[in-house]
Enzyme design. Structure first.
Site, short mmCIF file in Angstrom:
data_model
loop_
_atom_site.label_atom_id
_atom_site.label_comp_id
_atom_site.label_asym_id
_atom_site.label_seq_id
_atom_site.Cartn_x
_atom_site.Cartn_y
_atom_site.Cartn_z
N GLY A 12 0.73 -1.37 -0.16
CA GLY A 12 0.05 -0.02 0.06
C GLY A 12 0.76 1.27 -0.04
O GLY A 12 0.62 2.26 0.70
N SER A 14 1.24 3.48 -2.47
CA SER A 14 0.96 4.28 -3.69
C SER A 14 0.29 5.48 -2.85
O SER A 14 -0.07 6.54 -3.87
CB SER A 14 0.05 3.62 -4.71
N ASP A 63 -2.97 -7.40 -4.81
CA ASP A 63 -4.14 -7.34 -3.94
C ASP A 63 -3.74 -8.20 -2.57
O ASP A 63 -3.55 -9.44 -2.87
CB ASP A 63 -5.33 -8.01 -4.56
N TYR A 156 -13.47 -2.26 10.74
CA TYR A 156 -12.12 -1.99 11.08
C TYR A 156 -11.51 -2.39 12.27
O TYR A 156 -10.10 -2.67 12.23
CB TYR A 156 -12.10 -0.63 10.65
N LYS A 160 -8.08 -4.34 13.07
CA LYS A 160 -6.74 -3.86 13.83
C LYS A 160 -6.50 -4.60 14.96
O LYS A 160 -5.59 -4.50 15.54
CB LYS A 160 -7.17 -2.42 13.71
N ILE A 189 -3.99 10.65 11.40
CA ILE A 189 -3.12 11.20 10.48
C ILE A 189 -3.68 12.19 9.57
O ILE A 189 -4.81 12.08 9.02
CB ILE A 189 -2.63 10.39 9.70
P1 NDP Z 1 -4.79 5.14 2.10
O1 NDP Z 1 -6.26 5.02 1.81
O2 NDP Z 1 -4.10 6.68 1.83
O3 NDP Z 1 -3.81 4.23 1.32
C1 NDP Z 1 -4.22 2.65 1.59
C2 NDP Z 1 -3.11 2.06 0.79
O4 NDP Z 1 -3.23 0.70 0.84
C3 NDP Z 1 -3.18 2.29 -0.67
O5 NDP Z 1 -1.82 2.27 -1.24
C4 NDP Z 1 -4.04 1.33 -1.29
O6 NDP Z 1 -3.68 1.07 -2.61
C5 NDP Z 1 -3.54 0.26 -0.45
N1 NDP Z 1 -4.57 -1.02 -0.54
C6 NDP Z 1 -5.93 -1.08 -0.15
N2 NDP Z 1 -6.63 -2.21 -0.33
C7 NDP Z 1 -5.64 -3.01 -0.68
C8 NDP Z 1 -5.57 -4.38 -0.94
N3 NDP Z 1 -6.76 -5.11 -1.10
N4 NDP Z 1 -4.50 -5.09 -1.41
C9 NDP Z 1 -3.36 -4.17 -1.49
N5 NDP Z 1 -3.15 -2.95 -1.25
C10 NDP Z 1 -4.31 -2.22 -0.84
O7 NDP Z 1 -4.66 4.81 3.71
P2 NDP Z 1 -3.84 5.43 4.92
O8 NDP Z 1 -2.37 5.83 4.27
O9 NDP Z 1 -4.74 6.53 5.60
O10 NDP Z 1 -3.84 4.04 5.82
C11 NDP Z 1 -2.55 3.16 5.85
C12 NDP Z 1 -2.65 2.12 6.83
O11 NDP Z 1 -2.53 2.97 8.19
C13 NDP Z 1 -3.86 1.56 6.85
O12 NDP Z 1 -3.71 0.06 7.37
C14 NDP Z 1 -4.82 2.10 7.93
O13 NDP Z 1 -5.68 1.30 8.39
C15 NDP Z 1 -3.69 2.65 8.98
N6 NDP Z 1 -4.14 3.65 9.67
C16 NDP Z 1 -4.35 4.90 9.10
C17 NDP Z 1 -4.85 5.86 9.73
C18 NDP Z 1 -5.25 7.32 9.27
O14 NDP Z 1 -5.51 8.14 10.13
N7 NDP Z 1 -4.93 7.71 8.24
C19 NDP Z 1 -4.72 5.99 11.29
C20 NDP Z 1 -4.49 4.41 11.83
C21 NDP Z 1 -4.17 3.65 11.16
P3 NDP Z 1 -4.26 1.95 -3.88
O15 NDP Z 1 -4.59 3.33 -3.39
O16 NDP Z 1 -3.49 1.74 -5.06
O17 NDP Z 1 -5.62 1.11 -4.19
#
Ligand code: NDP
Length: 261
Positions: A12, A14, A63, A156, A160, A189
């Site tokens: 993830g 990207s 995926d 979710y 987690k 974040i």
């Molecule tokens: P984003 O939505 O910004 O990015 C999520 C990433 O995960 C993208 O690169 C996406 O790929 C990838 N992704 C989603 N589904 C799949 C899948 N089935 N297979 C492979 N890749 C996948 O998320 P965040 O940066 O906000 O979050 C990142 C992590 O941090 C997550 O685990 C989230 O739960 C955790 N988190 C986030 C918080 C926040 O405040 N943002 C707080 C606490 C935890 P693509 O976009 O290319 O489809």
């Protein structure tokens, strides 16, 4: 095969936190594997920044719910870089759905991505580390919602919480191979559209967390530490990187006490 001295897989990568983690690991001589699901352009942009920093990248569509995809990720990484030193299980989704409207399909999607995906990646990467004699590091990304509830976030929050126990069991079983497994559990974040999309959450966090909202870099620094030799005697642990949200007072003002005199 490229000669690099450390190979780091970030799922993830990207967008969001995953991009920040990949960039933080991008020292000269590092090989980064950047996986994405849909946003190839995002991963390519991170790869371009890493190139400027002297790191090499391999961008892969993966995926994490699919064992076949995950195994292809490991094969492609070994073909390009010859080893895997670090895995950061970051890919995740957080759709909101109240309990009474939560479909089985959405439950499966969230648990499949956040929990099963982390398991599949850890298992496949650990096999490669063991076969290659690499005393590697695995860092799982959970959330403060692994220990806190939030309305509409049942799937979710369960996923987690599962990542916290996944971390402990992986640490137990991979310890004999010299592999450390730890977890980073971020708080909220900041993101460009956060205050518009989630105004109440945004405001509540700003008011209650000791240091307010965090950034991807705050999470990335914790990952870098747990993947470093400085964390060699740490395994099975979760580091809450939340700006102090978990120490928010049950009642009373979060302001520091005033000095007298
Ligand atoms: P984003 O939505 O910004 O990015 C999520 C990433 O995960 C993208 O690169 C996406 O790929 C990838 N992704 C989603 N589904 C799949 C899948 N089935 N297979 C492979 N890749 C996948 O998320 P965040 O940066 O906000 O979050 C990142 C992590 O941090 C997550 O685990 C989230 O739960 C955790 N988190 C986030 C918080 C926040 O405040 N943002 C707080 C606490 C935890 P693509 O976009 O290319 O489809």
């Amino acid at each position: 095969m490229a000669e690099v001295n450390r190979v780091v897989v970030v799922t993830g990568a990207s967008h969001g936190i995953g991009s920040a983690i990949a960039l933080r690991f991008g020292a000269p001589g590092t090989g980064l594997v950047l996986t994405y699901r849909q946003r190839r352009a995002g991963a390519e942009a991170v790869a371009a920044q890493l190139r400027d920093a002297g790191a090499e990248s391999l961008v892969l569509a993966v995926d994490v719910r699919s064992r076949a995809d995950v195994e292809r990720m490991v094969e492609a990484t070994l073909a390009r870089f010859g080893r895997i030193d670090v895995l950061v299980n970051n890919a995740g989704i957080y759709p909101r759905a109240p309990l009474l409207e939560l479909s089985e399909a959405l439950w499966d999607e969230v648990l499949g991505t956040n929990l099963k995906g982390s398991f599949l990646c850890a298992q496949a990467v650990a096999r490669a580390m063991i076969a290659g004699g690499v005393r590697g590091k695995i860092v799982n990304i959970s959330s403060i919602e692994g220990v806190l509830t939030a309305t509409g976030m049942l799937a979710y929050d369960v996923s987690k919480a599962g990542v916290l126990m996944l971390t402990r069991n992986l640490a137990l079983e991979l310890g004999p191979y010299g592999i450390n497994v730890n977890c980073v559990a971020p708080g909220l974040i900041d993101a460009p559209d956060l205050s518009r999309n989630a105004p109440v959450l945004h405001q509540t966090y700003l008011q209650q967390a000791v240091f307010g909202l965090g950034s991807g870099a705050d999470v990335a620094d914790a990952c870098l530490f747990l993947a470093s030799d400085a964390a060699r005697w740490i395994t099975g642990q979760t580091l809450f990187v939340d700006g102090g949200m978990l120490v928010a007072p049950y009642y009373g003002s979060p302001e520091p006490p005033r000095r007298s005199g």
